[in-house]
Design an enzyme around this catalytic site. Structure first.
Site, PDB file in Angstrom:
ATOM      1  N   CYS A 426       0.820  -1.220   0.000  1.00 31.31           N
ATOM      2  CA  CYS A 426       0.000   0.000   0.000  1.00 31.31           C
ATOM      3  C   CYS A 426       0.844   1.255   0.000  1.00 31.31           C
ATOM      4  O   CYS A 426       0.344   2.347  -0.308  1.00 31.31           O
ATOM      5  CB  CYS A 426      -0.940  -0.002   1.210  1.00 31.31           C
ATOM      6  SG  CYS A 426      -2.215  -1.268   1.110  1.00 31.31           S
ATOM      7  N   LYS A 429       0.761   3.260  -3.215  1.00 30.96           N
ATOM      8  CA  LYS A 429      -0.470   3.853  -3.738  1.00 30.96           C
ATOM      9  C   LYS A 429      -0.307   5.353  -3.935  1.00 30.96           C
ATOM     10  O   LYS A 429       0.424   6.009  -3.200  1.00 30.96           O
ATOM     11  CB  LYS A 429      -1.638   3.594  -2.771  1.00 30.96           C
ATOM     12  CG  LYS A 429      -2.071   2.139  -2.679  1.00 30.96           C
ATOM     13  CD  LYS A 429      -3.169   1.938  -1.663  1.00 30.96           C
ATOM     14  CE  LYS A 429      -4.460   2.608  -2.097  1.00 30.96           C
ATOM     15  NZ  LYS A 429      -5.561   2.282  -1.156  1.00 30.96           N
ATOM     16  N   THR A 551      -4.965   2.878  -8.002  1.00 34.60           N
ATOM     17  CA  THR A 551      -3.923   3.641  -8.685  1.00 34.60           C
ATOM     18  C   THR A 551      -2.671   3.639  -7.830  1.00 34.60           C
ATOM     19  O   THR A 551      -2.698   4.091  -6.677  1.00 34.60           O
ATOM     20  CB  THR A 551      -4.371   5.090  -8.954  1.00 34.60           C
ATOM     21  OG1 THR A 551      -5.598   5.076  -9.665  1.00 34.60           O
ATOM     22  CG2 THR A 551      -3.319   5.835  -9.760  1.00 34.60           C
TER      23      THR A 551
END
Length: 776
Positions: A426, A429, A551
């Site tokens: 993460c 991101k 994204t």
């Protein structure tokens, strides 16, 4: 206080946006190509991919040059310079947001921008001129009309009267070039050049008013000798079909009227806050910055240098390339800008259409055929600077270690964060704030089955499956192959939707997965916005709701979609060509039947063309056509194929035409005959393949050559390599009953699939192992 030093490694810290592909901007691109500025990204926005060099246009009209001889390929030049090329037209400026407003794409942000769009003949000031006269600019419109006139004169005998309005060098030179070309075309066909007559109209008391008396006398004698009517002191006040009205109320007949006068600035500039002169040209100072906004520069014909006014001439636009590039570079790096003072006198070489030219500079005058040869040498050398783009030397390509771009404290902190060692998962991101801002203005289409989606974001989307429907799932993902994120978004969405349409299903929802290169938050935000704007535009047109996505940051821009579709329950059952389920039945790869014909809805060749583009070996218009094909949806094509009884269909993508055809013949238990002569090809594909330029995926696809009967006999065929060319967002390949094929083809053409073609036939399985037989 010392300015923060930008870290090494980020490509886009500042954006220079060049509006227009005029002579000055091509010089800017070439200078940045020769010496890149680390951290500075250039974007060129231009309606036309090929920009004409004004000095050679009369020679082109006269027939001495071909189209490519006199045009600079802006897409190739931009690629060479590492600049983004956006094929569009500027229509405004948002000075506060620092954005260029465009005709058919989202606004484009800039840190500094420059305008070099030339002048625009103001035919609208004369009654009827906009409807019945042809302005010499924009050149692409004039060229279209010129080609039409050439064809009409060549094919239809009879008297043709041509009138040119404008007695400056441009009008006189153009008239003589037109007369020379048309006269020679008639003579070559054994017809009398006297079928043609020419007239020149100018409101001035003499032609070529900015040139010396001997130059004027030479051209007046030339016009007289070539029987051109010259009307000086004659202002045109009205134009109607087939005639023009002078200020003395006299009407003059004319079958073709060319307008080379009353030039001014583009109308959209009036709605900006730029300071304009009485003719609508942008006022600039000595540094070529506009007087009203120092972040906006202007050059070429559109600019009026207030301290050094000069005639509108291409020589000034060309010579402004270096000072404009230097001042844009200085503005980015916080250095002082330098003043530019144009010369008072310049050499003009004016041709007479027949490989003869006149030299004019102040009171100086010369004339002769040798001058045309000299002019030809100068012009060709100039064009070679921008069209003969040899690979850059390795030491030239190396950028300085550190960017000189000036950043503020917050931007410097963002830049350091962007290139710092990132954790995986993460941690890669894109930030929530950046992402939410980028997506906030997008409006995905709403579908009633979407219970939880982007309108009410959660951990996952919730979508209801309508009663009587089955779900169809597909996924596609690939990295960007062009530097325009908006167009890339459109292509990526079309590519992902292709599988749904090929199955005969309707698209319902899509989930996006994207990677975006690290950078300043504003740059990342704009990239996401541009890319998803293009994608959502395509998804909405397909009535497909974007319901979520992910994204992340990566080394390259990439985008993909997981798409869900709907098909009527029970459509997987056995189907005949006339079972009445053409609108709903699932089309699978295994549904080919002997006796059917193969229809391909789009031309092929994207793999080789974009491989060539990366090597500067493709013409810009070839890439334009390829992108237009890739942006065309397969939705209507699939519906048309179903309506005409198609029982099997697939979209042509990475495995190439042969690979996808083999995927159909195997489960169908049939053979297929392919006609190489009827394959629709994108313009330029045969040329790039012949040059040995192939996609990196080509070798893997070529392994399927064993599916071709007697393949050794076809290896040397010029179209053979294109059977293996991987496609992006390619067309549909379908089996259609032979008796309905022609009607299907006509319907596809009417829907805009102009290159759709019958490329082969389905046959019963033969005794040999190979299922594909070629002819051609």
């Amino acid at each position: 206080m010392q300015q923060p030093q930008p870290p090494q490694g980020l490509q886009a810290l500042r954006d220079i946006v060049l509006v227009g592909g005029g002579h000055t901007h091509v010089g800017v691109l070439k200078r940045f190509a020769m010496r890149p500025e680390p951290g500075v990204r250039l974007t060129l926005i231009c309606r036309d991919t090929h920009t004409p060099y004004s000095g050679m246009l009369p020679g082109y009209v006269a027939g001495h040059y071909g189209y490519d001889d006199v045009h600079i390929d802006l897409r190739r030049l931009a690629e060479y310079a590492g600049a983004r090329f956006y094929r569009d037209e500027a229509i405004g400026i948002d000075h506060e947001a620092r954005q260029v407003l465009c005709q058919s794409r989202p606004p484009v942000p800039y840190d500094w921008m420059s305008i070099n769009i030339g002048s625009t003949p103001r035919v609208g000031k004369v009654s009827g001129a906009d409807a019945h006269a042809v302005p010499v600019k924009p050149i692409h419109r004039f060229n279209d009309r010129w080609q039409t006139l050439l064809q009409r004169v060549e094919e239809h005998p009879g008297r043709t009267r041509v009138a040119v309005v404008g007695g400056g060098a441009g009008g006189v030179e153009l008239l003589l070039a037109m007369q020379y070309r048309l006269g020679h075309e008639l003579a070559a066909r054994g017809r009398d050049p006297e079928e043609l007559s020419f007239a020149l109209f100018t409101r001035g008391e003499q032609i070529l008013p900015t040139h010396n008396a001997r130059v004027r006398a030479h051209f007046l004698a030339t016009l007289t000798r070539r029987r051109v009517e010259v009307h000086t002191g004659t202002e045109i006040t009205a134009v109607e079909a087939g005639r023009l009205k002078a200020n003395d109320s006299t009407w003059h007949s004319a079958d073709e009227i060319v307008w080379v006068t009353n030039a001014g600035g583009a109308d959209w500039l009036k709605d900006t806050r730029l300071d304009l002169d009485d003719d609508g040209f942008i006022k600039v100072g000595d540094t070529l910055q506009t007087l009203s906004d120092p972040r906006v520069f202007a050059a070429g014909d559109i600019a009026h240098q207030v301290n050094h006014p000069r005639e509108k001439a291409g020589v000034f636009a060309v010579r402004q390339g270096r000072p404009l590039a230097d001042n844009l570079r200085a503005a980015m790096t916080g250095r002082p800008l330098s003043p530019y003072r144009p010369q008072r006198h310049w050499l003009a070489l004016i041709s007479t259409g027949d490989r003869h030219a006149v030299a004019s500079r102040g009171k100086w005058y010369l004339a002769g055929d040798w001058l045309w040869r000299w002019k030809d040498w100068i012009d060709r050398r100039f064009m070679a600077r921008f069209n003969d783009l040899a690979p850059m030397a390795e030491d030239t390509m190396k950028a300085p270690a550190t960017s000189r771009v000036v950043l503020d404290d917050e931007e410097s902190a963002q830049a350091i964060s962007a290139i710092a060692m990132r954790c995986g998962g993460c941690g890669a991101k894109v930030g929530a704030t950046t992402l939410s801002r980028a997506l906030s203005t997008l409006e995905p289409v709403a579908r009633e089955e979407v219970l939880v989606g982007l309108h009410s974001p959660d951990d996952a989307a919730v979508v209801r499956v309508p009663s009587g429907k089955d779900m169809v799932h597909t996924v596609d993902f690939f990295r960007a192959f062009i530097d325009d994120p908006y167009v890339f978004g459109k292509v990526a969405a079309n590519h992902a939707l292709g599988d749904i349409f090929a199955m005969g299903a309707e698209a319902q929802t899509a989930t996006a997965v994207a990677t975006v290169p690290q950078g300043l938050e504003a740059k990342v935000e704009d990239t996401v916005f541009q890319m998803m704007s293009g994608a959502v535009e395509v998804l909405n047109a397909a009535d497909c709701a974007l319901v979520g996505g992910h994204t992340g940051e990566g080394s390259e821009l990439a985008l993909g979609f997981a798409v869900n579709g709907l098909i009527d329950s029970g459509s997987m059952g056995e189907r005949t060509e006339d079972d009445g389920h053409a609108g709903t039945a699932l089309m699978t790869k295994g549904g080919l039947r002997p006796g059917q014909v193969l229809i391909l809805t789009k031309p092929i060749g994207t793999g080789t063309l974009f491989a060539a583009h990366a090597r500067l070996a493709a013409r810009g218009r070839w890439i334009d056509a390829a992108l237009a094909s890739m942006c065309q949806s397969n939705r209507e094509g699939a519906a048309c194929l179903r309506e005409h009884g198609a029982t099997a269909c697939t979209d042509i993508t990475g495995f190439g035409l042969l690979g996808h055809l083999v995927e159909m013949t195997r489960p169908s238990g049939v053979d297929a005959e392919l006609d190489l002569a009827t394959l629709p090809l994108l313009e330029g594909a045969e040329e790039t393949v012949a040059a040995g330029i192939l996609s990196s995926l080509q070798p893997a696809n070529v392994r399927l050559r064993r599916a071709i009967r007697d393949q050794e006999a076809w290896v040397e065929h010029p179209r053979y390599p294109l059977l293996f060319d991987p496609q992006t967002a390619g067309g549909l390949l379908a089996g259609v009953p032979a008796e309905r094929a022609q009607a299907c083809l006509e319907a596809l053409h009417a829907l805009g699939y102009e290159r759709a073609a019958i490329i082969g036939r389905i046959q019963a399985p033969g005794e040999v192992l190979e299922p594909i037989h070629l002819k051609g």
